[in-house]
Every structure is written in C-alpha cells, then in structure tokens.
Design an enzyme around this catalytic site. Structure first.
Site, PDB file in Angstrom:
ATOM      1  N   GLU A 125     -47.043 -16.622 -54.932  1.00  0.00           N
ATOM      2  CA  GLU A 125     -46.123 -15.503 -55.083  1.00  0.00           C
ATOM      3  C   GLU A 125     -46.795 -14.397 -55.896  1.00  0.00           C
ATOM      4  OE1 GLU A 125     -43.717 -12.744 -55.140  1.00  0.00           O
ATOM      5  OE2 GLU A 125     -42.844 -14.478 -54.125  1.00  0.00           O
ATOM      6  N   GLY A 142     -42.149 -10.188 -45.323  1.00  0.00           N
ATOM      7  CA  GLY A 142     -40.946  -9.383 -45.170  1.00  0.00           C
ATOM      8  C   GLY A 142     -40.757  -8.864 -43.756  1.00  0.00           C
ATOM      9  N   PHE A 143     -39.897  -7.864 -43.616  1.00  0.00           N
ATOM     10  CA  PHE A 143     -39.497  -7.351 -42.314  1.00  0.00           C
ATOM     11  C   PHE A 143     -39.803  -5.863 -42.197  1.00  0.00           C
ATOM     12  CE2 PHE A 143     -36.711 -10.835 -43.469  1.00  0.00           C
ATOM     13  CZ  PHE A 143     -36.711 -11.629 -42.329  1.00  0.00           C
ATOM     14  N   ASP A 169     -31.383  -4.182 -37.978  1.00  0.00           N
ATOM     15  CA  ASP A 169     -32.713  -4.095 -38.576  1.00  0.00           C
ATOM     16  C   ASP A 169     -33.423  -2.782 -38.299  1.00  0.00           C
ATOM     17  OD1 ASP A 169     -32.073  -6.663 -39.246  1.00  0.00           O
ATOM     18  OD2 ASP A 169     -33.726  -7.616 -38.182  1.00  0.00           O
ATOM     19  N   ALA A 228     -28.443 -10.836 -40.281  1.00  0.00           N
ATOM     20  CA  ALA A 228     -27.629 -10.856 -39.066  1.00  0.00           C
ATOM     21  C   ALA A 228     -26.188 -10.467 -39.333  1.00  0.00           C
ATOM     22  CB  ALA A 228     -27.695 -12.247 -38.422  1.00  0.00           C
ATOM     23  N   HIS A 249      -8.941 -29.624 -55.442  1.00  0.00           N
ATOM     24  CA  HIS A 249      -9.803 -30.587 -56.135  1.00  0.00           C
ATOM     25  C   HIS A 249      -9.892 -31.862 -55.311  1.00  0.00           C
ATOM     26  CE1 HIS A 249     -11.575 -32.980 -59.352  1.00  0.00           C
ATOM     27  NE2 HIS A 249     -10.671 -33.919 -59.064  1.00  0.00           N
TER      28      HIS A 249
END
Length: 276
Positions: A12, A81-82, A122, A130, A255
């Site tokens: 990274e 990434g895009f 996009d 999406a 619950h």
C-alpha cells in the site's frame, strides 16, 4: 486467498490500509490481517514488476525513499482504481462536455451541456459504485419525465468493502468532520459485546457513529465486522431525513441481531450505552 492457505503480501502506497476509510477502521483491519498471516507493507511504492515466466518479481521501496527490496511471488495483482470509459462510442460527435480526466460533466440531475443527453454512473466520474449509478439513473429518469425528484447526496451514499471482515461506511470520518468544522461527537460499540456476533462465532470489529455534537445529527458511520454492509440503511435513512441520534435511539431493535451494535453506538451519541 490467505483463507485458502496462500502466502499473501499487500503493498500500500499510503500510510495505512483502506486509507479512504476512518482511521479506526484501518487499524482494526490491519490487526485482523496480521492474525490471518497477511503481510502488509504500508507507505511502500512498487518500483518494478518482472515476469519471470514461472512467477513474478516485484521491486518495492519506502514511498518516502530508501532501500529497495524484491518480493517474489507466483501471482501479482495490481489495483489502481477506476477511470471513466468514454471513448469508442462516438461521444466526441455529440458536443457533450468532458472533463480533463475524461468524465462526462453533468449537473445534479444527470443533464449534460447538450439538450436531451443525460449521463449516469461511472462515466461521470462520480462515486463509481453500482448502487450510486442506479440512484443517479432514477434521478435522471424522473427529471426526463418531469417527475418530482431530488439529487443524490454523494457525500452520504453507502460504501461497502467486501473483505473479511467486511467494511461498511457512509458520510464523514471523524477526521473529515473535524476538517469541515463540526463539533464532533463519536461513539463506538464492539461486536465482542453483541450476542448475535458471538452466536455467529464472529465477535470482531465494531460500529462507530460520527455526529455533530450541537444537535446530535448523524453525519457518518464506520463499521467493520460480520455482515456490516447490511446495517447501513438504518443510519443512511436517519441521516437523509434529518433524524438525530436521540430520535434513532428511541427505535426498538430486535434481539439478538447485529443491528443492536448500531443501536448501542447511537445510544452512545444520545447519552449512554445500555449494554456496554
């Protein structure tokens, strides 16, 4: 891949995992990946990739500069990434305005600079998800038909990362809220104190809610843990229609459910948690 016994190293460039998420989420994910045996190299740059025929050699170095090292592996996956894909469709013949990054420029309702030409998804360079494209499509269709509509609030759409454990978020992180001038209040509740998570054998992660301390308005939420992407709607709905943490805290959650972790975090904003 690590769950199937593969030796995995993640490189990274920035200083933490999932750097667009809240810093607490990054810390939690790094902790669990370490337990899983995944090696994570943050603040590290990829300098060169060499296909050896039988595998790959990846040269990496500290992002700030320093000695290089070579990682050898069977497979290499690059994720950068895009980008909008707007070439090859004749778009240049329409006169539609495109940004320097290749995205179709639109207003809040999907309208381009050319009458009767709309764009969603996009290709507009907005949030490339999406469900965002679907929401933009609804707004565009309503606008075309003259129906009542409202723009998509991109800052507050839900975001989902389907890693293990899952990550889910919306709105501002604690740091982003402070940068925007909010008097920030946060509350977190761990899944280790949630009965359903214990029953599932996944008592990991937490729910963190970010609010404006002045009115307890919910301006963000950040979760990591079992099926947390399913827990976003109650909080995005509350934010969208201006429900405060005090009002959401009056809602009754069944619950045992994972959703009770959301309830407890909201109670933490409103006053105090009941079960922690």
């Amino acid at each position: 891949m690590a769950n199937f016994g593969v030796d995995v190293t993640i490189v990274e460039f920035l200083d933490r995992m999932v750097p667009t998420e809240d810093a607490d989420i990054s810390k939690e994910l790094a902790k669990h990946y370490k337990k899983l045996g995944v090696k994570v190299l943050t603040s590290t740059a990829v300098k060169k990739v060499e296909d050896t025929g039988s595998g790959v050699k990846v040269t990496v170095a500290p992002a700030a500069g320093g000695d290089e090292q070579v990682l050898e592996a069977g497979k290499f996956l690059a994720a950068f990434g895009f980008a909008p894909r707007t070439k090859g469709y004749g778009l240049e013949n329409t006169g539609v305005s495109v940004s320097e990054r290749g995205a179709i420029e639109i207003d809040d309702f999907g309208r381009t600079n050319v009458d009767h030409v709309y764009a969603i998804g996009d290709c507009t360079g907005k949030m490339m998800l999406a469900h965002v494209a679907e929401a933009m499509g609804i707004v565009a269709a309503e606008t075309i038909n003259g129906a009542e509509t409202m723009p998509v609030a991109f800052d507050f759409v839900p975001r989902a990362t389907y890693c293990n454990p899952q990550i889910a978020s919306f709105g501002y992180s604690e740091a982003q809220a402070k940068e925007r001038g909010y008097d920030v209040k946060t509350a977190s509740f761990p899944f280790s104190a949630n009965g359903k998570a214990m029953g599932l054998g996944e008592p990991i992660g937490f729910v963190k809610v970010v609010a404006d301390a002045e009115h307890n308005e919910i301006i963000g939420a950040h979760m990591i843990g079992p099926s947390v992407t399913e827990l976003l709607p109650v909080l995005t709905l509350a934010q969208h229609w201006d429900l405060t943490a005090d009002e959401v805290a009056r809602n009754v959650f069944a619950h045992p459910t994972l959703g009770e972790a959301v309830k407890e975090a909201v109670h933490g904003i409103a006053g105090h948690m009941i079960n922690f």
